[in-house]
Design a protein around this motif. Structure first.
Motif, short mmCIF file in Angstrom:
data_model
loop_
_atom_site.label_atom_id
_atom_site.label_comp_id
_atom_site.label_asym_id
_atom_site.label_seq_id
_atom_site.Cartn_x
_atom_site.Cartn_y
_atom_site.Cartn_z
N LEU A 84 0.84 -1.21 0.00
CA LEU A 84 0.00 0.00 0.00
C LEU A 84 0.87 1.25 0.00
N PRO A 85 0.59 2.23 -0.88
CA PRO A 85 1.40 3.46 -0.93
C PRO A 85 1.33 4.21 0.40
N ALA A 86 2.49 4.71 0.84
CA ALA A 86 2.57 5.38 2.14
C ALA A 86 1.65 6.59 2.20
N GLY A 87 1.52 7.33 1.09
CA GLY A 87 0.67 8.52 1.08
C GLY A 87 -0.79 8.18 1.34
N HIS A 88 -1.24 7.08 0.79
CA HIS A 88 -2.63 6.65 0.99
C HIS A 88 -2.85 6.19 2.43
N VAL A 89 -1.86 5.46 2.95
CA VAL A 89 -1.96 5.00 4.35
C VAL A 89 -2.03 6.22 5.27
N ALA A 90 -1.19 7.22 4.99
CA ALA A 90 -1.17 8.42 5.83
C ALA A 90 -2.49 9.19 5.72
N PHE A 91 -3.08 9.21 4.51
CA PHE A 91 -4.36 9.91 4.30
C PHE A 91 -5.45 9.30 5.17
N VAL A 92 -5.53 7.98 5.17
CA VAL A 92 -6.56 7.30 5.96
C VAL A 92 -6.29 7.48 7.46
N ARG A 93 -5.03 7.35 7.84
CA ARG A 93 -4.68 7.48 9.25
C ARG A 93 -5.05 8.88 9.76
N ARG A 299 -6.10 10.06 -5.42
CA ARG A 299 -6.99 9.22 -6.22
C ARG A 299 -7.10 7.86 -5.56
N THR A 300 -8.24 7.19 -5.74
CA THR A 300 -8.38 5.86 -5.14
C THR A 300 -7.41 4.89 -5.82
N LEU A 301 -7.05 3.84 -5.09
CA LEU A 301 -6.14 2.82 -5.62
C LEU A 301 -6.91 1.80 -6.46
N PRO A 302 -6.23 1.12 -7.35
CA PRO A 302 -6.92 0.05 -8.10
C PRO A 302 -7.24 -1.12 -7.17
N ALA A 303 -8.25 -1.92 -7.55
CA ALA A 303 -8.60 -3.13 -6.79
C ALA A 303 -7.45 -4.12 -6.90
N PRO A 304 -7.13 -4.92 -5.85
CA PRO A 304 -7.81 -4.93 -4.55
C PRO A 304 -7.16 -4.00 -3.52
N LEU A 305 -6.23 -3.13 -3.97
CA LEU A 305 -5.46 -2.35 -3.00
C LEU A 305 -6.34 -1.40 -2.17
N GLN A 306 -7.35 -0.77 -2.84
CA GLN A 306 -8.18 0.18 -2.11
C GLN A 306 -8.93 -0.52 -0.96
N ASN A 307 -9.40 -1.72 -1.23
CA ASN A 307 -10.11 -2.50 -0.22
C ASN A 307 -9.16 -2.87 0.92
N MET A 308 -7.92 -3.28 0.56
CA MET A 308 -6.93 -3.63 1.57
C MET A 308 -6.59 -2.43 2.44
N LEU A 309 -6.50 -1.26 1.80
CA LEU A 309 -6.19 -0.03 2.53
C LEU A 309 -7.19 0.18 3.66
N TRP A 310 -8.47 0.00 3.33
CA TRP A 310 -9.53 0.21 4.32
C TRP A 310 -9.50 -0.87 5.39
N TRP A 311 -9.36 -2.13 4.96
CA TRP A 311 -9.34 -3.22 5.93
C TRP A 311 -8.16 -3.08 6.88
N ALA A 312 -7.01 -2.74 6.33
CA ALA A 312 -5.80 -2.72 7.14
C ALA A 312 -5.72 -1.49 8.03
N HIS A 313 -6.26 -0.34 7.56
CA HIS A 313 -6.00 0.90 8.29
C HIS A 313 -7.24 1.65 8.73
N GLY A 314 -8.42 1.22 8.33
CA GLY A 314 -9.61 1.95 8.73
C GLY A 314 -10.63 1.10 9.46
N ARG A 315 -11.01 0.01 8.85
CA ARG A 315 -12.12 -0.80 9.29
C ARG A 315 -12.12 -1.14 10.78
N THR A 316 -11.03 -1.71 11.24
CA THR A 316 -11.01 -2.16 12.63
C THR A 316 -11.07 -0.98 13.60
#
Lengths: 367, 367
Positions: A84-93, A299-316
């Motif tokens: 997962l790109p660090a910038g996207h992880v930081a955005f969600v965090r 911009r959103t990530l291509p599948a399945p990365l966008q879903n992983m981003l949420w599961w790994a860093h948002g969902r829980t």
């Protein structure tokens, strides 16, 4: 009802219910329709237990399963959270930090990562494992939600007396399903929950009905009441495929907080967004889907990365905090009509009653 | 047909046809439906001539007009071509240059600017001028395409025996139309041509039917054949509002080059885009709508600037060059089903025939 699908499955009404919840599947089949258990989020180890429970409760009525079975058995790459790109992880965090949602402890993060890996077992290999389990149960229908099923699967199912269907958002998809030997096509309009195309039910259903005739078609997307069942039959479908409407029932899998949000939502709150999985997916609008529309959002990530981003860093984080603004669930535009809790049996009875009333109204109008 | 709208207007079938073309209006009314002349692109000076022509040809059958009448009579700002941002003008100029489309001579540019000013006379003052002309003709219906009509207009129309309706893409709009005294509501799903909301016909129509009952509702968006008329009636509408389907008829206003593109298009080619007017508008996908999705493209301008941008710097160049890749027209998702030229009379006859067949099919299925 005098209908090929009723004959094909020995059911009283051609109401096919997609649900991730075994209770809904059982209740719909017992009410005269046909429940179809969605496996996209199931873990292979749970399938045997769920189907055994259904067998014990469904009273011999027919039911089916919905799987994600790609036409080719190439295995997808293993899940790699570090991709997962660090910038996207930081955005969600940052988004969750700003909303005051506590971060996870190392132990919690570790458990979330394990859940993520389990949740992403929907690889072809995982689907095959599930399918083998399903074939040992008295299922009457397999529906493929991911393109055309492999021809070998269709033949194997037919040899066991099991019918096979597949979802289609375009005429071309439906024609491919017919070509591999499917027994029915589920035509899904853009108003449906989850991954969906852009053509609406009103336009899509009759196109697919004509394209695959004489194969029977189920109309999916926007069906939750008898008038919509009647519209589906008028448009040439021989049955309906309903998913969202069961979410308002007490039998559904939803936690009370999410059900309360669904009951309060309007039809425009079911947005088609790439923020959930990377592909267009209709889900309840929330602080996460909104955030990606803001200036400066990546911009959103291509599948399945966008879903992983949420599961790994948002969902829980969101689920632990019960952060109401971020709670969501895949749901169709019908959500605006789901304003009060009900039971599965009541929904089916209301549908059939309104269908009968609609017929009388049409008789009076059209002679 | 036994139907309140048939009684209200003295028509044989509750098929309401929106068209910018007076020939289509006349043909639909003569075929037993009700033609409604769209004025959004008409020049006030042309209205008298068009309505006189309709009166002379419609054989005493009822017809209506569709206007853009804002609820408040504040005049919008005058059109100012110089207000367009230089970067946007350069983007359009470069796009057309790259496509090899000749620039206009100073005389041509001057004429284009004058046409632009004429085309933007759809101000409240312009609408009022048109309305005064319309009220001197035997119109039976006024439909407002821009929110709720002013209550004074409704009362004045009623005093003249003219019914009033208005378009609604959301339940809230429909409720406002009912509150100002409208006689009917046109519920327009997202699949429709032109400016449209995001809720599909399958979901929107029954919501609006329930919200404004007992007011009659026309279903618009995705209606081009008898099965869709039957679906509208099943969903609780008492008639249909069709626009796109007439574009395939020889009577329509389209130049042959655009009609050929429509006949060849698929349903996904009718895109909902802000590139035409600055507001979501469904139109035939083309090199212009595509260009704004490319990396580096500017964001679209707010209405009415985006529309002015195209009229002032794109439209005339493209039309003079007959640049096929840029030709477009507002059209609904139904475009995928419009594969062969026909006549208005044939379309209406086919609709009614398929409606009757659908009724027989429902009788057989539902007893």
């Amino acid at each position: 009802m005098n209908n090929r699908l009723c004959e094909m499955f020995g059911i009283e009404a051609p109401i096919f219910a997609f649900s991730h919840c075994r209770d809904v599947v059982v209740e719909v089949s017992r009410a005269g329709g046909l429940g179809v258990l969605g496996m996209a989020r199931a873990h292979p180890d749970r399938v045997e237990e769920d189907l055994r429970w259904i067998d014990a409760h469904v009273g011999g009525r027919p039911y089916g399963v919905d799987i994600l079975m790609p036409a080719r058995y190439e295995d997808v790459a293993e899940v790699d959270i570090d991709a997962l790109p660090a910038g996207h992880v930081a955005f969600v965090r940052q988004l969750l930090d700003d909303a005051g949602i506590p971060r996870l402890s190392p132990e919690q993060a570790d458990r979330a990562a394990r859940e993520l890996l389990a949740g992403f077992h929907m690889t072809p290999r995982g689907s095959l494992r599930m399918l083998e389990v399903c074939l040992r149960h008295p299922i009457k229908l397999i529906v493929n939600a991911l393109g055309s099923p492999p021809r070998e699967l269709v033949e194997r199912a037919h040899a066991l007396g099991i019918k096979v269907g597949a979802l289609a958002g375009r005429t071309e998809h439906a024609l491919r399903h017919a070509a591999v030997g499917c027994d029915l096509v589920v035509a899904v309009g853009t108003e449906a929950a989850g991954h969906t195309g852009d053509i609406t039910s009103m336009v899509l259903w009759p196109r697919i009905v004509d394209a695959v005739a004489p194969l029977p078609v189920l109309g999916g997307g926007g069906v939750g009441r008898g008038r919509q069942v009647a519209a589906a039959l008028a448009l040439g479908c021989e049955g309906v495929w309903c998913g969202s409407i069961w979410l308002k029932t007490v039998q559904s899998e939803l936690v009370p907080e999410i059900r309360a949000k669904l009951l309060a939502a309007g039809p425009a709150d079911a947005v088609l967004t790439r923020t959930v999985t990377g592909k267009p997916c209709r889900t309840l609008r929330n602080a996460f889907t909104d955030a990606w529309d803001q200036p400066g959002a990546p911009r959103t990530l291509p599948a399945p990365l966008q879903n992983m981003l949420w599961w790994a860093h948002g969902r829980t984080r969101v689920e632990r905090a019960k952060a109401e603004a971020f709670l969501t669930y895949p749901v169709g535009q019908l959500v605006g009509d789901m304003n009060a809790e009900s039971s599965v049996r009541q929904v089916v009875q209301d549908m059939l009653l309104e269908l009968a009333e609609t017929k009388l109204r049409l008789d009076a109008m059209l002679g």
